[in-house]
Design a protein around this motif. Structure first.
Motif, PDB file in Angstrom:
ATOM      1  N   THR A 136       0.832  -1.161  -0.099  1.00  0.00           N
ATOM      2  CA  THR A 136      -0.204  -0.116  -0.072  1.00  0.00           C
ATOM      3  C   THR A 136       1.147   1.039   0.015  1.00  0.00           C
ATOM      4  O   THR A 136       2.040   1.460   0.644  1.00  0.00           O
ATOM      5  CB  THR A 136      -0.576  -0.120   1.081  1.00  0.00           C
ATOM      6  N   MET A 137       0.736   2.536  -0.439  1.00  0.00           N
ATOM      7  CA  MET A 137       1.253   3.628  -0.667  1.00  0.00           C
ATOM      8  C   MET A 137       2.029   3.921   0.991  1.00  0.00           C
ATOM      9  O   MET A 137       3.101   4.220   1.486  1.00  0.00           O
ATOM     10  CB  MET A 137      -0.098   4.490  -0.879  1.00  0.00           C
ATOM     11  N   ASP A 140       4.452   1.768   1.758  1.00  0.00           N
ATOM     12  CA  ASP A 140       5.698   2.597   1.391  1.00  0.00           C
ATOM     13  C   ASP A 140       5.945   3.555   1.300  1.00  0.00           C
ATOM     14  O   ASP A 140       7.416   3.692   1.152  1.00  0.00           O
ATOM     15  CB  ASP A 140       4.928   1.939  -0.260  1.00  0.00           C
ATOM     16  N   SER A 141       5.396   4.765   1.881  1.00  0.00           N
ATOM     17  CA  SER A 141       5.713   6.565   1.924  1.00  0.00           C
ATOM     18  C   SER A 141       6.411   5.998   3.280  1.00  0.00           C
ATOM     19  O   SER A 141       6.936   7.275   4.151  1.00  0.00           O
ATOM     20  CB  SER A 141       5.066   7.070   2.172  1.00  0.00           C
TER      21      SER A 141
END
Length: 371
Positions: A136-137, A140-141
Motif C-alpha cells: 500500500t502507499m 511504501d511511504s
C-alpha cells in the motif's frame, strides 16, 4: 566460497574494518578461533559486499536466512504434523535461501503476527518478510520498508455459512461481520458498506486468529479478509462444505515480499529471486528438469536464467547458479502455487489473476527479463 571461509573472512573484516559487528555472525564463534590469516583480496571482496548490501553480507556470514512468515495460515505458512514448515510463502523463503546460500534448508522461520511483522523487519530480527502483506502507499511511504515485488494478487471478500443462502455481500444488511482490527481489512469493509449505505455490525477482534475463531463459534454471520486467508480458514472448519466464499471482491490486495529500506542490493536479490521463479514457469523450467537443462543448455533465455550465459548472479553478489538453485528448491512459480494453494491443495484456489500473463486465460504474473 565455502561457508567456513565466509565466516572466517567476515570475522576478520569485522575486527579490522568495523563494517559489521560480530553479533551478526550468530554461530561463527568457534569457527573464528585460530583463523586470523585472511588475504587482503578476500577482505576487500567482503568489504565491498558489506558496503553495497549489509543484509546480504550478514546473511552470507551467518550462513542462514531469517525469514518472517505468518504463524498459522494454512496453505501459506504453517507447521505440519511433523513440525515442518510448509506453504506458499515458506517455499519462497526456501527459494531465497537457495539463491543466496545454495541451500534451501539454510533458513530460520519466524512466525510473526500482523503487528509484529514490520518491527521485526526494521529491527533486523528478520532479513525479509514473505508474509501475506499488502503493498500500500502508506506502507511504501514510511521510509522504513521496501516492497520487492508481488507474488500473489489477492482481494478482500466474505466467508459466510452456506445455510444463509447469500449470493452477494450486498445482502449482508444488519449482519455481524468479524474482522481483524487495525488492519486494511477493517478499513475496506467500512468503506464498502458506507458507500452502499448498508447497515452492518462490525465485530472487531485483536488478531486474525481471534476473528476466525469467533466466526467458527457463530458469534458473527460473516468473516471478512483476504480471499486466500478465507480459503485457509474454511479448510480447517469442522465441515468446510458448510461455508462459502462470496464472489464479491471489495479491494485489491497485492501481496509481496518486504525488506528494510536503504539496502537496494538486497531488495534486488529478493526481487530477482521472485522473478526467476516466474520466468522459469514461462520458459518451462521445472524442479524436475532444471538440472538437465543446466547441463545441456537450451534457448538463450533459459541459458541466461540458469547461469550458462552472462554474469547476472555475480552482479548481485550471488553465484552463477543462483536461479537454478532457487528453482530446484521448490519448483517454479506455478509449481509452488499449485502444490500449496492451487487445485492440487486443500485450499483449491483458482489461479485467476495469479495465472501467468501468456497463459490461455492470462493473468497478471509477468517475469521481468533477465538479460
Amino acid at each position: 566460497m565455502t561457508k567456513p571461509a565466509v565466516v572466517r573472512i567476515f570475522g576478520a573484516m569485522a575486527m579490522t574494518l568495523g563494517l559489521l559487528g560480530l553479533s551478526a555472525c550468530q554461530r561463527g564463534g568457534e569457527e573464528l578461533q585460530g583463523e586470523n590469516s585472511v588475504s587482503a583480496e578476500d577482505i576487500a571482496a567482503l568489504r565491498e559486499l558489506g558496503e553495497t548490501s549489509p543484509t546480504l553480507a550478514r546473511v552470507k556470514a551467518r550462513g542462514y536466512l531469517n525469514c518472517g512468515v505468518h504463524g498459522n495460515l494454512m496453505g501459506f505458512a504453517y507447521k505440519d504434523n511433523r513440525g515442518q514448515w510448509r506453504g506458499f510463502d515458506v517455499d519462497f523463503c526456501r527459494a531465497t535461501a537457495a539463491a543466496v546460500l545454495g541451500r534451501p534448508d539454510a533458513v530460520r522461520f519466524y512466525a510473526l503476527t500482523a503487528e509484529e511483522r514490520f518491527p521485526a523487519l526494521v529491527s533486523g530480527k528478520v532479513d525479509v518478510l514473505w508474509r501475506n502483506t499488502s503493498w500500500t502507499m502508506e506502507r511504501d511511504s514510511t521510509g522504513q520498508v521496501a516492497f520487492a515485488g508481488i507474488n500473489y494478487y489477492d482481494g478482500q471478500g466474505f466467508l459466510t455459512r452456506r445455510a444463509l443462502n447469500l449470493s452477494s455481500a450486498a445482502e449482508l444488511t444488519g449482519a455481524r461481520i468479524c474482522v481483524h482490527g487495525n488492519s486494511t481489512s477493517e478499513l475496506n469493509v467500512e468503506d464498502y458498506f458506507r458507500t452502499r449505505e448498508i447497515e452492518f455490525k462490525p465485530v472487531i477482534l485483536a488478531t486474525e486468529e481471534e476473528a476466525r475463531q469467533t466466526y467458527a463459534r457463530e458469534e458473527c454471520d460473516a468473516l471478512t479478509g483476504d480471499i486466500s486467508s478465507l480459503a485457509a480458514a474454511r479448510s480447517v472448519m469442522n465441515d468446510p462444505r458448510q461455508h462459502v466464499i462470496l464472489h464479491d471482491f471489495i479491494s485489491k490486495e497485492p501481496l509481496g515480499p518486504v525488506v528494510r529500506a536503504g539496502d537496494e542490493r538486497w531488495e534486488a536479490v529478493v526481487r530477482w529471486t521472485l522473478n526467476a521463479l516466474i520466468s522459469a514457469e514461462e520458459l518451462g523450467v521445472t524442479k524436475s528438469n532444471v538440472a538437465r537443462l543446466a547441463q545441456d543448455g537450451g534457448r538463450p533465455e533459459v541459458n541466461r536464467l540458469l547461469g550458462l550465459e552472462g554474469d547476472f548472479g555475480p552482479k548481485l553478489g550471488l553465484a552463477r547458479t543462483w536461479a537454478r538453485d532457487a528453482i530446484a528448491a521448490s519448483g517454479n512459480y506455478g509449481e509452488i502455487f499449485e502444490n500449496n494453494v492451487g487445485q492440487q491443495s486443500t485450499l483449491d484456489l483458482d489461479r485467476g489473476l495469479n495465472q501467468r500473463w501468456n497463459a490461455e486465460q492470462g493473468g497478471l504474473i509477468y517475469g521481468l527479463p533477465i538479460r
